[in-house]
Design an enzyme around this catalytic site. Sequence first.
Site, short mmCIF file in Angstrom:
data_model
loop_
_atom_site.label_atom_id
_atom_site.label_comp_id
_atom_site.label_asym_id
_atom_site.label_seq_id
_atom_site.Cartn_x
_atom_site.Cartn_y
_atom_site.Cartn_z
CB ALA A 257 -0.89 -0.01 1.23
CB CYS A 265 3.22 0.29 -18.47
SG CYS A 265 4.58 0.28 -19.63
C1 UDX Z 1 4.75 -2.56 -15.51
C2 UDX Z 1 4.58 -4.09 -15.49
O1 UDX Z 1 5.04 -4.62 -14.23
C3 UDX Z 1 5.35 -4.72 -16.64
O2 UDX Z 1 5.15 -6.12 -16.65
C4 UDX Z 1 4.85 -4.10 -17.93
O3 UDX Z 1 5.54 -4.63 -19.04
C5 UDX Z 1 5.00 -2.59 -17.90
O4 UDX Z 1 4.32 -2.06 -16.76
P1 UDX Z 1 6.65 -0.85 -14.74
O5 UDX Z 1 5.80 0.25 -15.29
O6 UDX Z 1 8.12 -0.84 -15.01
O7 UDX Z 1 6.13 -2.28 -15.27
O8 UDX Z 1 6.44 -0.80 -13.16
P2 UDX Z 1 6.03 -1.80 -11.99
O9 UDX Z 1 7.23 -2.36 -11.36
O10 UDX Z 1 4.98 -2.75 -12.42
O11 UDX Z 1 5.38 -0.73 -10.96
C6 UDX Z 1 4.26 0.06 -11.37
C7 UDX Z 1 3.85 1.01 -10.28
O12 UDX Z 1 3.18 0.33 -9.23
C8 UDX Z 1 4.98 1.81 -9.62
O13 UDX Z 1 4.57 3.15 -9.50
C9 UDX Z 1 5.11 1.15 -8.27
O14 UDX Z 1 5.60 2.03 -7.29
C10 UDX Z 1 3.67 0.76 -7.99
N1 UDX Z 1 3.53 -0.35 -7.02
C11 UDX Z 1 4.05 -1.57 -7.29
C12 UDX Z 1 2.81 -0.15 -5.85
O15 UDX Z 1 2.31 0.94 -5.57
N2 UDX Z 1 2.66 -1.21 -4.97
C13 UDX Z 1 3.18 -2.43 -5.22
O16 UDX Z 1 2.99 -3.33 -4.38
C14 UDX Z 1 3.90 -2.62 -6.42
#
Ligand code: UDX
Length: 438
Positions: A257, A265
């Site tokens: 959270a 993406c």
């Molecule tokens: C994402 C997908 O994971 C990947 O498979 C796809 O190809 C492109 O989009 P990415 O955008 O690099 O990849 O970021 P990711 O690691 O997925 O994190 C996305 C967002 O979610 C970040 O802002 C991160 O801080 C947030 N996040 C992630 C949370 O807030 N909580 C979590 O538990 C995990």
Amino acid sequence: MRVSVIGCGYLGAVHAGVMADLGHDVVGLDVDVARIERLRRGEVPFYEPGLAELLKSALASGRLRFSTDPDDVAESDVHFIAVGTPQTEGGTAADLSHLEQAIEGLIPRLRPGALVVGKSTVPVGTARRMKDRIIAAGVHADLIWNPEFLREGHAIADTRSPDRIVYGLDHDAAVSRTAVTMLDDVYASALSSGVPRFLTDYATSELVKTAANAFLATKISFINAMSEIADVTGADITALADALGCDERIGRRFLNAGVGFGGGCLPKDVRALTARAEELGAGESVAFLKEVDKINLRQRQRVTQLATDMLGGSVYQKRIAVLGVTFKPHSDDVRDSPALDVAVQLKGLGAEVVAADPKGVENARARHPQLSYTDDAEVALASADLVILVTEWDEYRSLDPEATKALVRSPKIIDARNALPRDDWRSAGWTYQGMGRR
Ligand code: UDX
């Protein structure tokens, strides 16, 4: 294999480098002259751990070159399309203009028997349309849709050894064994190490990608909704997530959270899937994704409200250290970054914001020059009335509460990623607020 990669942004530059590293003969094509010049020197126009080294060694091997001349891809057997499909200006659907230009530019240069491989994230139905264009042009070439799942910060490993490889094939034509064999040859190293490969139709391959991102976004918004409930009940969201995550059917990953998801993406893919479903008359099926988006955006508001509450009702003329501007650590990407959004909102409310980030300052400044930036956390912390940790870089997670206290004016901190050891900060005399961990 002789391979071209069309579009050398995040996806394409990494893909080109990894393909050359695997032994293929690669040409990377882009319309952006400045970007290609930098890539030719082995410079990476964004931050991705290990990529500069990979490109330099691939360039030195002679197996990788970059070009802006579309004729340079004419000798390739396999053409990867890796152009961006951003959100449309003023809308929620995906903008396919780069993809359309790439296909139109490629068609007259395709050799008989060539294979086009779509990697960009696209609305369902796009691959069929692109294949029909190739057929209408009378070119003897096949198209496989092969979505990319790479995460920023882990892009090389995710490209070299993905969780799965999906081939979307043209089921209206006789299944082209040649095309599958060609792509298998390109991915021989991953396939021989046991990465599962799925052969399916165009629509499924397109949907696998958007569904994966919509699911991840839903998981994050679910835990953030629970964290709002935790705030009004006194429950602890981190303990709740740990206990939930022990259930293998749920899993602990993507249950952190905080201030929510951002980046190039997840936000745009969630909106594009909703827009496409509405176009297809199936909007109701994914109506919940609008709520997922709303919950996500609300977390940014929640942090600014918490800041206002902790500063006695107004942030006006208060000095606030915002730690982090990128959408996540190990990236310099500030697209749809919750951290930057929070900093901008606070500035708009009259706060004196100093935003720190180890890698993202340049990109953040280009978008929001009205903020003060530093790459040195100590500069941001000096005389702060409030500290907000919004991107969980290791150097912020490991801040020492005692030493940090000596820098600030008032020891108050919002841990908007629940990334800090709460008890250590409280016992050092800080007023600590997490998200859903009152
Ligand atoms: C994402 C997908 O994971 C990947 O498979 C796809 O190809 C492109 O989009 P990415 O955008 O690099 O990849 O970021 P990711 O690691 O997925 O994190 C996305 C967002 O979610 C970040 O802002 C991160 O801080 C947030 N996040 C992630 C949370 O807030 N909580 C979590 O538990 C995990």
